[in-house]
Design a protein around this motif. Structure first.
Motif, PDB file in Angstrom:
ATOM      1  N   UNK A   1       0.824  -1.207   0.000  1.00 49.19           N
ATOM      2  CA  UNK A   1       0.000   0.000   0.000  1.00 49.19           C
ATOM      3  C   UNK A   1       0.861   1.261   0.000  1.00 49.19           C
ATOM      4  N   UNK A   2       1.900   1.278   0.820  1.00 48.63           N
ATOM      5  CA  UNK A   2       2.767   2.448   0.878  1.00 48.63           C
ATOM      6  C   UNK A   2       3.511   2.644  -0.440  1.00 48.63           C
ATOM      7  N   UNK A   3       3.953   1.565  -1.033  1.00 48.13           N
ATOM      8  CA  UNK A   3       4.690   1.685  -2.296  1.00 48.13           C
ATOM      9  C   UNK A   3       3.776   2.202  -3.408  1.00 48.13           C
ATOM     10  N   UNK A   4       2.539   1.724  -3.434  1.00 45.86           N
ATOM     11  CA  UNK A   4       1.601   2.174  -4.466  1.00 45.86           C
ATOM     12  C   UNK A   4       1.284   3.661  -4.312  1.00 45.86           C
ATOM     13  N   UNK A   5       1.315   4.167  -3.089  1.00 45.75           N
ATOM     14  CA  UNK A   5       0.955   5.566  -2.834  1.00 45.75           C
ATOM     15  C   UNK A   5       2.132   6.515  -2.972  1.00 45.75           C
ATOM     16  N   UNK A   6       3.362   6.005  -3.032  1.00 42.31           N
ATOM     17  CA  UNK A   6       4.545   6.872  -2.964  1.00 42.31           C
ATOM     18  C   UNK A   6       4.570   7.907  -4.084  1.00 42.31           C
ATOM     19  N   UNK A   7       4.649   7.468  -5.337  1.00 44.46           N
ATOM     20  CA  UNK A   7       4.765   8.414  -6.452  1.00 44.46           C
ATOM     21  C   UNK A   7       3.549   9.333  -6.575  1.00 44.46           C
ATOM     22  N   UNK A   8       2.307   8.818  -6.481  1.00 45.62           N
ATOM     23  CA  UNK A   8       1.155   9.731  -6.568  1.00 45.62           C
ATOM     24  C   UNK A   8       1.150  10.811  -5.484  1.00 45.62           C
ATOM     25  N   UNK A   9       1.784  10.544  -4.339  1.00 48.02           N
ATOM     26  CA  UNK A   9       1.737  11.515  -3.237  1.00 48.02           C
ATOM     27  C   UNK A   9       2.526  12.784  -3.532  1.00 48.02           C
ATOM     28  N   UNK A  10       3.404  12.759  -4.531  1.00 44.78           N
ATOM     29  CA  UNK A  10       4.163  13.969  -4.894  1.00 44.78           C
ATOM     30  C   UNK A  10       3.847  14.409  -6.324  1.00 44.78           C
ATOM     31  N   UNK A  11       2.700  13.977  -6.817  1.00 44.17           N
ATOM     32  CA  UNK A  11       2.318  14.348  -8.185  1.00 44.17           C
ATOM     33  C   UNK A  11       2.159  15.858  -8.342  1.00 44.17           C
ATOM     34  N   UNK A  12       1.756  16.550  -7.258  1.00 48.86           N
ATOM     35  CA  UNK A  12       1.575  18.003  -7.356  1.00 48.86           C
ATOM     36  C   UNK A  12       2.878  18.776  -7.173  1.00 48.86           C
ATOM     37  N   UNK A  13       4.005  18.059  -7.110  1.00 48.21           N
ATOM     38  CA  UNK A  13       5.320  18.699  -6.995  1.00 48.21           C
ATOM     39  C   UNK A  13       5.992  18.799  -8.363  1.00 48.21           C
ATOM     40  N   UNK A  14       5.204  18.951  -9.410  1.00 46.88           N
ATOM     41  CA  UNK A  14       5.754  19.015 -10.766  1.00 46.88           C
ATOM     42  C   UNK A  14       6.735  20.177 -10.889  1.00 46.88           C
ATOM     43  N   UNK A  15       7.926  19.929 -11.431  1.00 45.77           N
ATOM     44  CA  UNK A  15       8.935  21.001 -11.521  1.00 45.77           C
ATOM     45  C   UNK A  15       8.441  22.227 -12.286  1.00 45.77           C
ATOM     46  N   UNK A  16       7.696  22.016 -13.375  1.00 42.25           N
ATOM     47  CA  UNK A  16       7.254  23.152 -14.179  1.00 42.25           C
ATOM     48  C   UNK A  16       6.416  24.129 -13.348  1.00 42.25           C
ATOM     49  N   UNK A  17       5.574  23.585 -12.478  1.00 39.32           N
ATOM     50  CA  UNK A  17       4.707  24.442 -11.674  1.00 39.32           C
ATOM     51  C   UNK A  17       5.511  25.172 -10.585  1.00 39.32           C
ATOM     52  N   UNK A  18       6.360  24.433  -9.874  1.00 37.19           N
ATOM     53  CA  UNK A  18       7.079  25.034  -8.752  1.00 37.19           C
ATOM     54  C   UNK A  18       8.204  25.957  -9.215  1.00 37.19           C
ATOM     55  N   UNK A  19       8.951  25.540 -10.228  1.00 37.90           N
ATOM     56  CA  UNK A  19      10.004  26.423 -10.746  1.00 37.90           C
ATOM     57  C   UNK A  19       9.389  27.635 -11.434  1.00 37.90           C
ATOM     58  N   UNK A  20       8.187  27.457 -11.981  1.00 37.21           N
ATOM     59  CA  UNK A  20       7.481  28.585 -12.581  1.00 37.21           C
ATOM     60  C   UNK A  20       7.141  29.655 -11.565  1.00 37.21           C
ATOM     61  N   UNK A  21       6.905  29.270 -10.323  1.00 37.36           N
ATOM     62  CA  UNK A  21       6.632  30.258  -9.286  1.00 37.36           C
ATOM     63  C   UNK A  21       7.880  31.096  -8.984  1.00 37.36           C
ATOM     64  N   UNK A  22       9.051  30.459  -9.055  1.00 45.91           N
ATOM     65  CA  UNK A  22      10.295  31.224  -8.872  1.00 45.91           C
ATOM     66  C   UNK A  22      10.466  32.193 -10.033  1.00 45.91           C
TER      67      UNK A  22
END
Length: 378
Positions: free
Chosen positions: A346-367
């Motif tokens: 369960x933890x392994x299945x949830x790992x990658x989806x849990x940081x899906x909103x950390x997309x570089x384009x979005x966060x680096x775009x804020x900088x």
């Protein structure tokens, strides 16, 4: 827009700023901006499609600090804005001398880190904020705050660190929380094939980062000694490596712990993907890049609940959390993880989806947006 990026470390160095600064440089350049970098290095950095200026680390500290500030000032005159992710004091001095706006990302309390390294303070990061300290500690705090107040905008990777920094007298409207972005993932071989190539056999944890006191790796080694049959691969280098290798041998861990040295970022991601989980035993942290990297690569994280770590690692969702400095609790979490197949899946299945909103384009775009705003105001 022409941006001067200041970072104390740069590849092949290992650490958050050495990942973030090149990633931001590539992003800004792809967006059509001019980029230059000022860093420190033991040898000439690898060529990039933009200038990377460096000050030699062989210089004595005082001379090195002065040389960095002078170099920032010279290069900032050719830029519209300065962005610093470490060396904040030197970046502030250089930007002020060049009369250029400054935007910073505060990844840690540099005053605390320097006080710890100098043996001036032994308590926690939170305790440091209210401790009176001696003359040198007070000077470190004062110069830290003066440098950060020089910035037009201040990013923090975690709400935890921002809350601490607001007590330094920063204006809230000039600060914001910007989590570390998830890394672009390299191609992964089939996991069984990758494990075989990396020599991972049986239950295996991976730990990556600069090997310093903050990472509290002795706690990880002590915990490992209490859980037979589990191995640990440690990727990274640093001043504590030799002592840690001796500690592993003294605990009788033998080949259950492997120190593989500093690895390129893609190889760290492959290690996380191949391992059963990532391990973080830190005594203090802000928001470590390796946590996001591990989750993005599909590895749950067994971590100490320090700093901003609980803002991304959620107990029983994408990882397990334990108190800092408690080897018994860390061992119990490792044992629980490997004993419960359903939990592990369960933890392994949830790992990658849990940081899906950390997309570089979005966060680096804020900088990028903040840099544009400060250039327009200048």
């Amino acid at each position: 827009m022409k941006v001067l990026i200041v970072s104390g470390i740069w590849p092949p160095d290992v650490g958050g700023p050495a990942s973030h600064a090149p990633e931001l440089a590539a992003f800004l350049r792809a967006r059509g901006h001019g980029v230059e970098v000022v860093t420190t290095a033991a040898a000439d950095p690898a060529p990039q499609p933009y200038p990377v200026h460096h000050v030699s680390r062989s210089l004595p500290p005082a001379a090195r600090h002065a040389a960095v500030a002078a170099l920032v000032a010279r290069r900032a005159r050719h830029a519209d804005v300065v962005y610093a992710t470490t060396m904040l004091r030197r970046a502030a001095v250089g930007a002020a001398a060049a009369r250029r706006p400054l935007v910073v990302k505060v990844t840690t309390d540099e005053a605390y880190e320097r006080a710890r390294r100098a043996g001036l303070f032994a308590g926690s990061l939170v305790d440091f904020q209210s401790a009176r300290g001696g003359v040198r500690v007070r000077a470190l705090r004062r110069t830290r705050t003066l440098a950060i107040r020089r910035a037009r905008h201040v990013f923090f990777p975690s709400a935890f660190l921002r809350a601490l920094a607001l007590d330094w007298g920063l204006a809230p409207e000039r600060t914001s929380v910007l989590p570390n972005p998830a890394p672009p993932l390299p191609p992964f071989e089939p996991r069984a094939q990758l494990r075989a190539r990396l020599g991972l056999d049986g239950p295996t944890l991976a730990l990556a980062g600069r090997l310093t006191a903050a990472k509290a790796v002795p706690v990880a080694l002590e915990a490992l000694s209490r859980v037979p049959g589990v191995s640990l691969v440690i990727a990274g280098d640093g001043p504590d490596r030799d002592a840690l290798e001796r500690a592993g041998a003294a605990l009788g861990l033998g080949d259950r712990v492997r120190f593989v040295g500093g690895l390129p970022r893609d190889d760290v991601l492959r290690l996380f993907h191949a391992a059963d989980a990532a391990l973080l035993s830190s005594a203090w942290e802000n928001f470590p890049h390796t946590v996001v990297e591990a989750l993005a690569a599909g590895a749950p994280v067994i971590a100490t609940a320090v700093g901003g770590v609980p803002e991304v690692v959620r107990e029983g969702d994408n990882g397990l959390l334990v108190p800092a400095g408690d080897a018994a609790a860390l061992a119990a979490a490792i044992e629980r993880y490997f004993a419960d197949d359903a939990l592990r899946a369960r933890l392994r299945a949830a790992a990658a989806p849990s940081v899906a909103d950390h997309a570089p384009e979005r966060l680096l775009g804020r900088i990028e947006e903040a840099l544009r705003e400060e250039v327009a105001r200048a």
